[in-house]
Design an enzyme around this catalytic site. Structure first.
Site, PDB file in Angstrom:
ATOM      1  N   ASP A   1      40.364  35.682  39.282  1.00  0.00           N
ATOM      2  CA  ASP A   1      39.999  34.560  38.931  1.00  0.00           C
ATOM      3  C   ASP A   1      41.443  34.196  38.031  1.00  0.00           C
ATOM      4  O   ASP A   1      41.584  34.142  37.023  1.00  0.00           O
ATOM      5  CB  ASP A   1      39.094  34.066  38.288  1.00  0.00           C
ATOM      6  CG  ASP A   1      37.944  33.053  39.001  1.00  0.00           C
ATOM      7  OD1 ASP A   1      38.431  32.330  38.964  1.00  0.00           O
ATOM      8  OD2 ASP A   1      37.145  33.399  38.789  1.00  0.00           O
TER       9      ASP A   1
ATOM     10  N   ASP B   1      39.852  28.368  40.201  1.00  0.00           N
ATOM     11  CA  ASP B   1      38.507  27.628  39.140  1.00  0.00           C
ATOM     12  C   ASP B   1      39.747  26.085  39.382  1.00  0.00           C
ATOM     13  O   ASP B   1      40.873  25.862  38.896  1.00  0.00           O
ATOM     14  CB  ASP B   1      39.104  28.399  38.099  1.00  0.00           C
ATOM     15  CG  ASP B   1      37.495  28.055  37.680  1.00  0.00           C
ATOM     16  OD1 ASP B   1      36.839  28.297  38.201  1.00  0.00           O
ATOM     17  OD2 ASP B   1      38.091  26.568  36.709  1.00  0.00           O
TER      18      ASP B   1
ATOM     19  N   GLU C   1      39.425  27.302  44.902  1.00  0.00           N
ATOM     20  CA  GLU C   1      37.549  26.269  44.019  1.00  0.00           C
ATOM     21  C   GLU C   1      37.660  25.410  44.340  1.00  0.00           C
ATOM     22  O   GLU C   1      37.556  23.637  43.791  1.00  0.00           O
ATOM     23  CB  GLU C   1      37.184  26.923  43.158  1.00  0.00           C
ATOM     24  CG  GLU C   1      35.550  26.349  42.949  1.00  0.00           C
ATOM     25  CD  GLU C   1      35.011  25.879  41.228  1.00  0.00           C
ATOM     26  OE1 GLU C   1      34.178  25.919  40.914  1.00  0.00           O
ATOM     27  OE2 GLU C   1      35.496  25.764  40.123  1.00  0.00           O
TER      28      GLU C   1
ATOM     29  N   HIS D   1      28.267  32.454  41.451  1.00  0.00           N
ATOM     30  CA  HIS D   1      27.977  32.533  39.643  1.00  0.00           C
ATOM     31  C   HIS D   1      28.019  31.352  39.940  1.00  0.00           C
ATOM     32  O   HIS D   1      27.197  30.948  38.332  1.00  0.00           O
ATOM     33  CB  HIS D   1      28.739  32.879  39.258  1.00  0.00           C
ATOM     34  CG  HIS D   1      30.801  31.594  39.121  1.00  0.00           C
ATOM     35  ND1 HIS D   1      31.004  31.692  40.534  1.00  0.00           N
ATOM     36  CD2 HIS D   1      31.174  31.799  37.725  1.00  0.00           C
ATOM     37  CE1 HIS D   1      31.991  31.473  40.103  1.00  0.00           C
ATOM     38  NE2 HIS D   1      31.812  30.492  38.210  1.00  0.00           N
ATOM     39  N   ASP D   2      27.573  29.898  40.666  1.00  0.00           N
ATOM     40  CA  ASP D   2      27.593  28.589  39.025  1.00  0.00           C
ATOM     41  C   ASP D   2      26.587  28.282  40.138  1.00  0.00           C
ATOM     42  O   ASP D   2      26.279  27.134  40.242  1.00  0.00           O
ATOM     43  CB  ASP D   2      28.748  27.590  40.157  1.00  0.00           C
ATOM     44  CG  ASP D   2      30.052  27.634  39.142  1.00  0.00           C
ATOM     45  OD1 ASP D   2      30.252  28.352  37.906  1.00  0.00           O
ATOM     46  OD2 ASP D   2      31.143  28.064  39.726  1.00  0.00           O
TER      47      ASP D   2
HETATM   48  C1  GLC Z   1      34.257  26.472  38.137  1.00  0.00           C
HETATM   49  C2  GLC Z   1      34.142  27.483  37.445  1.00  0.00           C
HETATM   50  C3  GLC Z   1      32.588  27.530  36.549  1.00  0.00           C
HETATM   51  C4  GLC Z   1      33.489  27.318  35.834  1.00  0.00           C
HETATM   52  C5  GLC Z   1      34.614  25.719  35.886  1.00  0.00           C
HETATM   53  C6  GLC Z   1      34.625  25.647  34.324  1.00  0.00           C
HETATM   54  O1  GLC Z   1      33.779  25.902  38.222  1.00  0.00           O
HETATM   55  O2  GLC Z   1      33.563  28.781  38.939  1.00  0.00           O
HETATM   56  O3  GLC Z   1      32.327  29.029  36.418  1.00  0.00           O
HETATM   57  O4  GLC Z   1      32.019  26.688  34.595  1.00  0.00           O
HETATM   58  O5  GLC Z   1      34.921  26.604  36.865  1.00  0.00           O
HETATM   59  O6  GLC Z   1      36.134  27.147  34.060  1.00  0.00           O
END
Ligand code: GLC
Ligand code: CA
Length: 574
Positions: A99, A201, A280, A340-341
């Site tokens: 990541d 990310d 993402e 995980h979100d």
């Molecule tokens: C992305 C991650 C999330 C995190 C955010 C800030 O959306 O998946 O878990 O809180 O970025 O880094």
């Protein structure tokens, strides 16, 4: 079709390191634990691992607040442990991507500590600092998505810094070339060690509008989140979605992103071995002109529904594949239904419907749609969301922030605030992996307090060991389907043609490549069907090669294929 790359053929599995396997028995997942489970992943049929952040972090955003980009969190192990994990995965034929969090660092990162130390520190401009507004308040009315105002006042130097996420996650100033250099060096550090790529990310948040204009909405973040929670109708929800967009429009998807992604791609392309980037973001523009930005971006629009109905899936595929095809015939889709979100797959998309059958159908959907699937750890045993009942157990700052903001800012009664926070917090879908029917689900030894509570449903067969010995379990279904997919070239490389497009009960389609044509039928309803397919050419029979029901596998006539309720049916067309 040209030869496929590794990332087009594999199924990815996301490991959330803190919750996957605890090798030293301290209640926190670690590399020793992950190494011990590599055989498990290989046997499951996984081809690549996406590792959520494994870097040192004060854990204000569960690892997405990084304080050192070229090291391993001490609670997870050492760099040597990481290397052993990577080598172990590679030895078993599995790739590993990391990541990469580009938008922000932790406020405890040495870069930020220097930056905040004085206005003339050489790293001052590595972050986004502004003077207060004439009234002494924040420079503008922007919000963070996670904790109220996007601006945090710093007493030492009398200026505000900007953060899109938590205030412990100051945004880097990507218009400063030194920032880019430092972050690209961090990426090279891991590429040199042999990692196969990165999940990028939150890329849409990297640049802000250079003029920083006020947004036009007069609503606080706490209010907006509360309204989302209490709204009754789909229309209300859509309206709130528009408000959300207006509130953040100057903070996301700004100019400069594509050039930056092209530069990062060039860094990866310096390396051999087809290193890969997945973003993402759901905007397919990140493919660039096809082969000069990201290799993949997630098809998140597919997930934005309460129910994966056949109509919804077909519309998603129609739009998505057409848009990708317009960029380049080689643009490659990437599908997922959980991470995980968001709420766990087993609890999603199936209000009031049989969860077990639907979870199997949803896996089958991931493994038969065109593109690379991403699965999330724990899905394979049907792990469910754990709704926490005590605010003291929360680890995700999003939940605790909402709880306190609702009580203090909006005057919401404590019980109601807790109820909302427990649904919103991502803790619910990040609880430790359940390995056995033993104390702590076999994640940590008996008596150890795990970093988040283990879901007590481990005792009712939601654990790996019990499911391993049960041929009808979710785990064995995952295994069977994952291995099956590896044998089916049409499911990996084939094109996609929807069939019976007027059905609201089932989703039927063809996947076709030179070697093979597959008919896939996913019956998302409780009705049995006898289906007739009239396919062009001489096709007459469907050799069923996979079905989820207990009906035997054999040859069917294309003009009468019997489908059971909630059945997955896959046949080779002859
Ligand atoms: C992305 C991650 C999330 C995190 C955010 C800030 O959306 O998946 O878990 O809180 O970025 O880094
Ligand atoms: Ca541990």
């Amino acid at each position: 079709m040209s030869q496929l790359k590794w990332w087009q053929e594999v199924v990815f599995y996301q490991i959330y390191p803190r919750s996957f396997a605890d090798g030293n028995g301290d209640g926190i997942g670690d590399f020793r634990g992950m190494i011990e489970k590599l055989d498990y992943l290989r046997d499951l049929g996984i081809g690549a691992i996406w590792l959520s952040p494994h870097y040192p972090s004060p854990m204000d955003d569960c690892g997405y607040d990084i304080s050192d980009y070229t090291a391993v969190a001490p609670e997870y192990g050492t760099l040597e442990d990481f290397k052993a994990f990577l080598a172990g995965a590679h030895l078993r034929g599995m790739r590993v991507i990391l990541d990469l969090v580009l938008n922000h660092t932790s406020d405890e990162h040495p870069w930020f500590l220097e930056s905040r130390s004085s206005r003339d520190n050489p790293k001052r401009d590595w972050y986004i600092w502004l003077d207060p507004a004439p009234d002494g308040g924040a420079p503008n009315n922007w919000n963070s998505t996670f904790d109220g105002s996007a601006w945090e006042f710093d007493e030492t130097t009398g200026q505000y810094y900007y953060h899109f996420f938590f205030k412990q996650q100051p945004d880097l100033n990507w218009r400063n070339p030194q920032v880019k250099q430092a972050m690209f060096d961090a990426a090279r550090f891991w590429l040199d060690l042999g990692v196969d790529g990165f999940r990028l990310d939150a890329i849409g948040t990297i640049f802000e509008h250079p003029d920083m204009p006020n947004h036009p909405v007069n609503m606080t973040l706490a209010e907006l989140r509360r309204r989302f929670h209490t709204c009754q109708t789909a229309e209300e929800r859509a309206e709130l979605g528009k408000t959300w967009e207006k509130m953040f429009k100057f903070q996301v998807e700004q100019l400069g992103m594509h050039e930056l992604m092209q530069e990062l791609r060039a860094v990866l392309d310096e390396y051999d071995g087809d290193r890969m980037l997945v973003g993402e973001n759901d905007d397919i523009a990140y493919h660039g002109s096809g082969d000069n930005e990201l290799h993949m971006v997630f098809n998140f629009p597919l997930m934005r529904t309460d129910r994966l109905s056949p109509d919804w899936i077909r519309a998603n595929q129609r739009d998505r594949l057409a848009a990708l095809g317009a960029i380049s015939p080689e643009s490659w889709p990437c599908n997922t239904l959980g991470n995980h979100d968001c709420p766990r797959l087993f609890t999603s998309f199936c209000d009031g419907l049989p969860k077990d059958a639907l979870a199997r159908l949803h896996l089958a959907l991931m493994l038969t749609l065109r593109g690379t699937p991403f699965l999330y750890n724990g899905e394979e045993i049907g792990m469910t969301d754990l709704i926490l009942e005590d605010i003291g157990q929360f680890r995700d700052t999003l939940g605790t922030w909402v709880y306190h903001a609702e009580i203090e800012e909006l005057g919401v009664p404590q019980k109601e605030a807790l109820e909302h926070a427990a649904r919103l917090t991502r803790d619910k879908n990040r609880t430790p992996m359940q390995w056995q029917n033993a104390p702590n689900g076999g994640f940590s030894p008996e008596g150890v307090e795990t970093w988040l509570p283990v879901n007590p449903d481990y005792a009712s067969c939601v654990n790996v060991a019990d499911q391993e010995s049960n041929p009808a379990s979710m785990l064995n279904f995952y295994r069977r389907m994952l291995h099956f997919r590896q044998q089916m070239p049409a499911l990996i490389r084939g094109d996609y043609t929807p069939l019976h497009e007027d059905s609201s009960d089932y989703f039927a389609f063809l996947r076709r490549c030179n070697e093979q044509t597959c008919l896939v039928i996913l019956n998302l309803s409780e009705k049995a069907h006898l289906l007739a397919f009239d396919l062009p050419g001489q096709h007459k029979t469907a050799k069923c090669v996979f079905r989820s029901s207990t009906v035997g596998i054999g040859e069917d006539i294309l003009s009468s294929i019997p489908i059971q309720p909630y059945e997955v049916y896959i046949a080779e067309i002859q």
